[in-house]
Design a protein around this motif. Structure first.
Motif, short mmCIF file in Angstrom:
data_model
loop_
_atom_site.label_atom_id
_atom_site.label_comp_id
_atom_site.label_asym_id
_atom_site.label_seq_id
_atom_site.Cartn_x
_atom_site.Cartn_y
_atom_site.Cartn_z
N THR A 1 11.14 -2.73 9.17
CA THR A 1 11.83 -1.99 8.14
C THR A 1 13.32 -1.57 8.43
O THR A 1 14.11 -2.05 7.71
CB THR A 1 11.23 -0.67 7.71
N THR A 2 13.64 -1.12 9.58
CA THR A 2 15.03 -0.74 9.90
C THR A 2 15.98 -2.13 10.18
O THR A 2 17.09 -2.24 9.72
CB THR A 2 14.93 0.05 11.34
N MET A 3 15.25 -3.11 10.78
CA MET A 3 15.81 -4.46 10.99
C MET A 3 16.05 -5.00 9.86
O MET A 3 17.27 -5.73 9.49
CB MET A 3 15.03 -5.35 11.94
N THR A 4 15.33 -4.97 8.70
CA THR A 4 15.20 -5.42 7.42
C THR A 4 16.45 -4.84 6.62
O THR A 4 17.22 -5.59 6.12
CB THR A 4 13.98 -5.37 6.72
N PHE A 5 16.63 -3.70 6.95
CA PHE A 5 17.90 -2.91 6.26
C PHE A 5 19.20 -3.22 7.05
O PHE A 5 20.15 -3.54 6.16
CB PHE A 5 17.61 -1.36 6.51
N CYS A 6 18.96 -3.57 8.43
CA CYS A 6 20.20 -4.06 9.10
C CYS A 6 20.76 -5.59 8.23
O CYS A 6 21.92 -5.46 8.20
CB CYS A 6 19.95 -4.35 10.46
N LEU A 7 19.75 -6.31 8.14
CA LEU A 7 20.24 -7.59 7.52
C LEU A 7 20.61 -7.59 6.05
O LEU A 7 21.73 -8.04 5.54
CB LEU A 7 18.88 -8.59 7.49
N VAL A 8 20.06 -6.54 5.31
CA VAL A 8 20.45 -6.30 3.94
C VAL A 8 21.86 -6.01 3.87
O VAL A 8 22.49 -6.11 2.95
CB VAL A 8 19.31 -5.43 3.24
N PHE B 1 3.98 -2.79 5.59
CA PHE B 1 5.32 -2.90 5.82
C PHE B 1 5.80 -3.02 4.48
O PHE B 1 7.16 -2.48 4.19
CB PHE B 1 5.48 -4.41 6.61
N ARG B 2 5.27 -3.58 3.45
CA ARG B 2 5.79 -3.68 2.01
C ARG B 2 5.95 -2.25 1.60
O ARG B 2 7.00 -1.95 0.94
CB ARG B 2 5.05 -4.49 1.18
N SER B 3 4.93 -1.46 1.72
CA SER B 3 5.25 -0.08 1.28
C SER B 3 6.25 0.69 1.97
O SER B 3 7.05 1.53 1.27
CB SER B 3 4.08 0.71 1.70
N GLU B 4 6.67 0.56 3.26
CA GLU B 4 7.74 1.18 4.08
C GLU B 4 8.90 0.57 3.50
O GLU B 4 9.85 1.49 3.16
CB GLU B 4 7.70 0.82 5.30
N MET C 1 0.49 -1.22 -0.02
CA MET C 1 -0.01 -0.03 0.05
C MET C 1 1.06 1.38 -0.07
O MET C 1 1.87 1.68 0.78
CB MET C 1 -1.06 -0.08 1.18
N SER C 2 0.76 2.14 -0.88
CA SER C 2 1.41 3.40 -0.85
C SER C 2 1.01 4.40 -0.15
O SER C 2 0.00 4.28 0.59
CB SER C 2 1.39 3.86 -2.48
N ARG C 3 1.87 5.46 0.02
CA ARG C 3 1.47 6.48 1.03
C ARG C 3 0.21 7.27 0.69
O ARG C 3 -0.63 7.51 1.54
CB ARG C 3 2.56 7.43 1.54
N ALA C 4 0.05 7.29 -0.67
CA ALA C 4 -1.16 7.89 -1.10
C ALA C 4 -2.42 7.05 -0.82
O ALA C 4 -3.49 7.56 -0.54
CB ALA C 4 -1.05 7.96 -2.50
#
Length: 316
Positions: free
Chosen positions: A162-169, A43-46, A1-4
């Motif tokens: 989202t931040t934790m996903t970035f940690c892993l990536v 979560f997907r949008s973020e 889902m987008s922000r809009a």
């Protein structure tokens, strides 16, 4: 889902972003709760929003470049057949992997993680976490995100996930880049552990993956700290600068001998304990202390972020 889409959906429910969910309850008009699919959509949008930003891509590019620079430097230094210099401290200090890179390119993975963990990786996490809430407030989108039927608690958890996903990536980017460069510049094969025993390349690759996961888990405390700082201000730049400044300050304090009694409680103190995974048998003591300490920081600063965010007056 987008922000809009989130804004449009929220307007349809009549949710008041500034006060309707100030207690942090994930409710919408009529007492209905958002479905799990809606939560996954948020979560997907973020994730898409975060990883599409040029700032995020630039951070990942810098992280990927570190193993390349280290590999090339070692290759140039050892071009005459000599061994790479450098040895780390004893147990509990930095790993002496760089001296073994020329014999096995897989050691470049461990070297790159050891080189990026003290500064580059936590700095990148601090930027992403610090901007999570404050950046939305500064851009004027936070109020509209809360119009959607997420609730402050759910939104905060999504930001942290989202931040934790970035940690892993980010950690995997360093590891994959190092493995690629190591395979191109140096031979691969059986590994000699810190304890002097030999393990197969397959087992070494498995330990490299485990080390990458441990390094990513070592950053959950930083992510929670950055998220808490992000709830304190409406300036994304201020939140990022404060988080990175705290990271640098803590690591400086961790090097002052007179503070040895406090140092085991600093979130960075056991970061390099992942080197113990390259021992035979594995030393688990510092690894467990590290993960326990990160969990404690995540719980404390995560709770503080929740308490601050759910009571915060959202005006932007």
């Amino acid at each position: 889902m987008s922000r809009a889409e989130a804004v449009e959906h929220g307007d349809a429910t009549g949710m008041d972003a500034t006060g309707g969910d100030a207690a942090g309850r994930d409710v919408i008009e009529g007492g209905r709760r958002p479905s799990p699919l809606w939560t996954f959509g948020l979560f997907r949008s973020e994730l898409l929003t975060t990883f599409r930003r040029w700032r995020t891509l630039a951070l990942l590019a810098v992280l990927a470049a570190v193993p390349i620079l280290v590999g090339i430097a070692v290759k140039i230094e050892t071009g005459d057949g000599s061994s790479a210099s450098g040895a780390g401290p004893e147990h509990g200090g930095g790993p002496a992997f760089i001296s073994q890179v020329t014999n096995n390119g897989l050691f470049l993975v461990f070297t790159a993680l050891a080189a990026t963990l003290p500064f580059f990786l936590p700095m990148a996490i601090g930027v992403i976490a610090g901007d999570a809430i404050a950046g939305e407030a500064n851009a004027g989108t936070l109020r509209y995100l809360l119009v959607a039927p997420a609730g402050r608690t759910r939104l905060l958890l999504t930001k942290y996930a989202t931040t934790m996903t970035f940690c892993l990536v980010a950690t995997l980017v360093v590891a994959v880049s190092a493995l690629t460069v190591g395979a191109l510049l140096f031979p691969l094969g059986e590994l000699t552990t810190i304890s002097g025993t030999r393990i197969s390349f397959g087992e070494g690759l498995a330990r490299a993956l485990l080390i990458a996961l441990v390094v990513a888990a070592s950053l959950i405390g930083v992510a929670a700290l950055g998220l808490f700082v992000s709830t304190l201000t409406n300036s994304g730049i201020a939140a990022m600068a404060t988080t990175v400044g705290l990271l640098i300050t803590v690591q400086i304090l961790d090097q002052i001998p007179q503070l040895h009694a406090l140092q085991p409680y600093f979130f960075s103190h056991y970061w390099l304990s992942f080197a113990d995974l390259m021992r035979e048998p594995v030393y688990w003591d510092d690894l467990v202390r590290n993960l326990g300490l990160q969990s404690l920081y995540a719980a404390v600063f995560g709770s503080a972020a929740w308490a601050r965010f759910t009571a915060k007056d959202i005006t932007a």
